[in-house]
Design a protein around this motif. Sequence first.
Motif, PDB file in Angstrom:
ATOM      1  N   THR A 198       0.812  -1.220   0.000  1.00  0.00           N
ATOM      2  CA  THR A 198       0.000   0.000   0.000  1.00  0.00           C
ATOM      3  C   THR A 198       0.845   1.270   0.000  1.00  0.00           C
ATOM      4  OG1 THR A 198      -1.832  -1.130   1.101  1.00  0.00           O
ATOM      5  CG2 THR A 198      -1.796   1.278   1.229  1.00  0.00           C
TER       6      THR A 198
ATOM      7  N   GLU B 110       1.972   1.853  -3.480  1.00  0.00           N
ATOM      8  CA  GLU B 110       0.855   2.220  -4.354  1.00  0.00           C
ATOM      9  C   GLU B 110       0.510   3.692  -4.199  1.00  0.00           C
ATOM     10  OE1 GLU B 110      -1.845  -1.721  -4.957  1.00  0.00           O
ATOM     11  OE2 GLU B 110      -1.877  -0.837  -2.945  1.00  0.00           O
ATOM     12  N   LEU B 111       0.529   4.185  -2.977  1.00  0.00           N
ATOM     13  CA  LEU B 111       0.231   5.596  -2.747  1.00  0.00           C
ATOM     14  C   LEU B 111       1.318   6.484  -3.331  1.00  0.00           C
ATOM     15  CD1 LEU B 111      -1.064   5.382   0.937  1.00  0.00           C
ATOM     16  CD2 LEU B 111      -2.423   5.723  -1.134  1.00  0.00           C
ATOM     17  N   ARG B 112       2.570   6.077  -3.212  1.00  0.00           N
ATOM     18  CA  ARG B 112       3.676   6.890  -3.723  1.00  0.00           C
ATOM     19  C   ARG B 112       3.701   6.893  -5.254  1.00  0.00           C
ATOM     20  NH1 ARG B 112       8.231   8.967  -1.243  1.00  0.00           N
ATOM     21  NH2 ARG B 112       6.845   8.903   0.573  1.00  0.00           N
TER      22      ARG B 112
ATOM     23  N   SER C 289       1.127   6.850  -7.217  1.00  0.00           N
ATOM     24  CA  SER C 289      -0.252   7.120  -7.644  1.00  0.00           C
ATOM     25  C   SER C 289      -0.349   8.179  -8.736  1.00  0.00           C
ATOM     26  CB  SER C 289      -1.098   7.543  -6.440  1.00  0.00           C
ATOM     27  OG  SER C 289      -0.560   8.713  -5.819  1.00  0.00           O
ATOM     28  N   ASP C 290       0.707   8.972  -8.947  1.00  0.00           N
ATOM     29  CA  ASP C 290       0.670   9.983 -10.007  1.00  0.00           C
ATOM     30  C   ASP C 290       0.606   9.312 -11.375  1.00  0.00           C
ATOM     31  OD1 ASP C 290       0.847  11.914  -8.094  1.00  0.00           O
ATOM     32  OD2 ASP C 290       2.988  12.310  -8.381  1.00  0.00           O
ATOM     33  N   GLU C 291       0.004  10.001 -12.320  1.00  0.00           N
ATOM     34  CA  GLU C 291      -0.162   9.438 -13.656  1.00  0.00           C
ATOM     35  C   GLU C 291       1.187   9.092 -14.293  1.00  0.00           C
ATOM     36  OE1 GLU C 291      -2.081   7.745 -16.679  1.00  0.00           O
ATOM     37  OE2 GLU C 291      -3.034   8.585 -14.892  1.00  0.00           O
TER      38      GLU C 291
ATOM     39  N   ARG D 108       2.348   5.655 -13.295  1.00  0.00           N
ATOM     40  CA  ARG D 108       1.390   4.553 -13.447  1.00  0.00           C
ATOM     41  C   ARG D 108       2.061   3.274 -13.952  1.00  0.00           C
ATOM     42  NH1 ARG D 108      -4.242   3.839 -13.116  1.00  0.00           N
ATOM     43  NH2 ARG D 108      -4.483   1.572 -13.337  1.00  0.00           N
TER      44      ARG D 108
ATOM     45  N   LEU E 107       3.636   1.546 -11.065  1.00  0.00           N
ATOM     46  CA  LEU E 107       2.591   0.982 -10.210  1.00  0.00           C
ATOM     47  C   LEU E 107       2.036  -0.307 -10.801  1.00  0.00           C
ATOM     48  CD1 LEU E 107       0.611   1.142  -7.842  1.00  0.00           C
ATOM     49  CD2 LEU E 107      -0.827   2.633  -9.245  1.00  0.00           C
TER      50      LEU E 107
ATOM     51  N   ARG F 196       2.682  -3.908  -8.639  1.00  0.00           N
ATOM     52  CA  ARG F 196       1.500  -4.506  -8.009  1.00  0.00           C
ATOM     53  C   ARG F 196       1.516  -6.028  -8.095  1.00  0.00           C
ATOM     54  NH1 ARG F 196      -3.404  -0.397  -9.758  1.00  0.00           N
ATOM     55  NH2 ARG F 196      -3.635   0.609  -7.702  1.00  0.00           N
TER      56      ARG F 196
END
Length: 360
Positions: free
Chosen positions: A329, A332-334, A336-338, A341, A344, A348
């Motif tokens: 998590t 994922e938050l870090r 999160s910017d486009e 992506r 991310l 994942r």
Amino acid sequence: MYGSDRAGDDAERTAFRKTEKKYKLYYENSKSTKKKKQPKQVDLSEVLDFKSISESFNQNGELPPGVVHVNFGLDRPIFGLENRPGFYFIPGALTLDEQCTWIRESLTNFPQPPNRTNHNVIYGPISNLFVAAKEGKVFVEEERSDNGLDSEPSASVSNGDSHRWKFYEEDIARSRGKTCKTVPASVLLRKLRWSTLGLQFDWSNRNYAVSLPHNKIPNALCRLAKRMAEPAMPIGEEFRPEAAIVNYFGSGDTLGGHLDDMEADWSKPIVSMSFGCKAIFLLGGKSRQDEPLAMFLRSGDVVLMAGEARECFHGVPRIFTDEENAEITPLELRFSDEDDRCFLDYIRTSRININIRQVL
């Protein structure tokens, strides 16, 4: 490196192999082809959890049997095992910023030529694989004499025979698909299993080929490795990072039991850093017949193996990519910017391990 004391059917019956099978990812049998495959449940009650051990130790100073606290003066606890001298576990050793930095580097820069990857044997050196995957490019094999493509390719590699591979836009690659071999860059990225930094390891001859061209290990990574290695170093000596292997794991991938035995001085540690999805790490003994200990590895954990621990078989039978168990998590938050992506999407369902060695 990745050595073994037995092979074939005998290896299948060893205590190490039995434990690998115990934790390996298997799926439930389903008669329906439309249902998503469900992983079989596995008993994790015997897996050492150094995150929980660290939290308990910080609260009340208690440790489970066989686990020892190494008093080294760092800003976080370091743990060892009574029956595995030279093994050190530093839970949460790397900051979130450090984790994100080395995930990015592992995907964008570390596989870049002249560093070698598992793809070299088939495709030769591949430049800018991560960027090509992000842009939806396709790798196309064509004969050297063929100049029939109107569009300029984004990258070209040679595998030493009468063919060459190039990245092209998907629509152009599709027009060539009937006459040329094609591989989506995204597939090549998912099949990336390892890359090497610093002195290059020759997998065929199982030694370091010091004459091969290579990029040096980045200075920032060297400094980090030196700092992490301190608890395992002989007094008065400093760790010299000279080679690194980056391993890439996807869902269902494993790293079989092996020894890292190609370095000259085993008193110097291997510094192993974990990034991405949580995994199970097995630490055995000097024989595959010794039953291994299982422990969780999370993103940001660091493991050191020096001295006698260098003689112990070890491996990774499982990574957890499901939302409940991956424990990513914060990443994922870090990411999160486009613009992030692509990182991310990869992390994942993946784990990256950087293990750094002093060779000479």
